[in-house]
Design an enzyme around this catalytic site. Structure first.
Site, mmCIF file in Angstrom:
data_model
loop_
_atom_site.group_PDB
_atom_site.id
_atom_site.type_symbol
_atom_site.label_atom_id
_atom_site.label_comp_id
_atom_site.label_asym_id
_atom_site.label_seq_id
_atom_site.Cartn_x
_atom_site.Cartn_y
_atom_site.Cartn_z
ATOM 1 N N CYS A 62 -5.220 5.203 5.803
ATOM 2 C CA CYS A 62 -6.416 4.468 6.250
ATOM 3 C C CYS A 62 -5.983 3.320 7.158
ATOM 4 O O CYS A 62 -5.109 3.503 7.997
ATOM 5 C CB CYS A 62 -7.293 4.040 5.082
ATOM 6 N N ARG A 63 -6.562 2.137 6.979
ATOM 7 C CA ARG A 63 -6.378 1.071 7.971
ATOM 8 C C ARG A 63 -5.006 0.426 7.950
ATOM 9 O O ARG A 63 -4.462 0.093 8.994
ATOM 10 C CB ARG A 63 -7.447 0.003 7.763
#
Length: 224
Positions: free
Chosen positions: A180-181
């Site tokens: 993810c981020r």
């Protein structure tokens, strides 16, 4: 202007940037902008803020030289002022983790105690080799907008809320790797827990898209 006054003026400029960073919500906005350009409306929804509060925080970040803007029709779109801002944000987090005991406790509470289980992680170098060899299915569990702005080559866009639907149609019996981020993004942790509970072999990229970009590794931008 005396030498002392000049030095004070210089350090006041340095302090402007520090003031821009001195808010947890502004740091969260930087985290979101590290994934790509955003409108105020999207940022407000992602950060759980009112539009007026989001605009005020963004203006503070802009005044500090940390974000830049461009107009798109009737919308103003925000982005990080440069890759050095992303590097500064990543370094701030690392320094906090190195020197503030509360950072580790807060991270464990937010991400879960399994953040310490390195057997459930994949290093960037290993991931590149295994993706190129076709040994894993790489899942990007960020929102689709972030995937479109830039993703790891070979990754499939499967936002976390669509993971169950993806599993229902999954045919390949390969290990699943999710990302993810960044290092403190909970989406990958939740995805691995969901996948493991469903009987799939799953691990997460040890860090995330922020660190991938800062390492100068390849990034693709395309429709999800």
């Amino acid at each position: 202007m005396s030498r002392r006054e000049a030095k004070t003026a210089l350090y006041e400029e340095f302090a402007r940037m520090g003031k821009g960073l001195a808010s947890p919500k502004r740091l969260e906005l930087l985290d979101l902008l590290a994934q790509g350009e955003r409108s105020v409306e999207v940022l407000a929804a992602e950060a759980g803020l009112a539009l007026t509060s989001t605009s005020m925080h963004l203006q503070a970040l802009k005044d500090a030289g940390l974000v830049a803007t461009r107009r798109q029709g009737t919308f103003i779109r925000y982005r990080l002022a440069g890759d050095d801002v992303a590097a500064l944000f990543a370094m701030l987090r690392q320094v906090a983790a190195n020197h503030l005991a509360g950072t580790d406790r807060a991270a464990a509470h937010y991400l879960g105690e399994d953040r310490y289980d390195l057997s459930k992680t994949v290093e960037r170098s290993e991931l590149l080799k295994r993706v190129r060899a076709g040994e894993v299915v790489l899942l990007d569990v960020r929102p689709t907008l972030e995937y479109k702005a830039g993703h790891i080559p070979g990754a499939v866009s499967v936002p976390l809320e669509e993971l169950e639907k993806f599993l229902a149609n999954l045919i390949e019996d390969k290990e699943l790797v999710v990302y993810c981020r960044g290092a403190y993004c909970v989406l990958a942790y939740d995805a691995v827990r969901t996948l493991s509970a469903s009987g799939h072999r799953a691990r997460r990229l040890r860090e995330g898209m922020l660190e991938w970009r800062l390492a100068g590794l390849p990034v693709e931008s395309s429709a999800a």
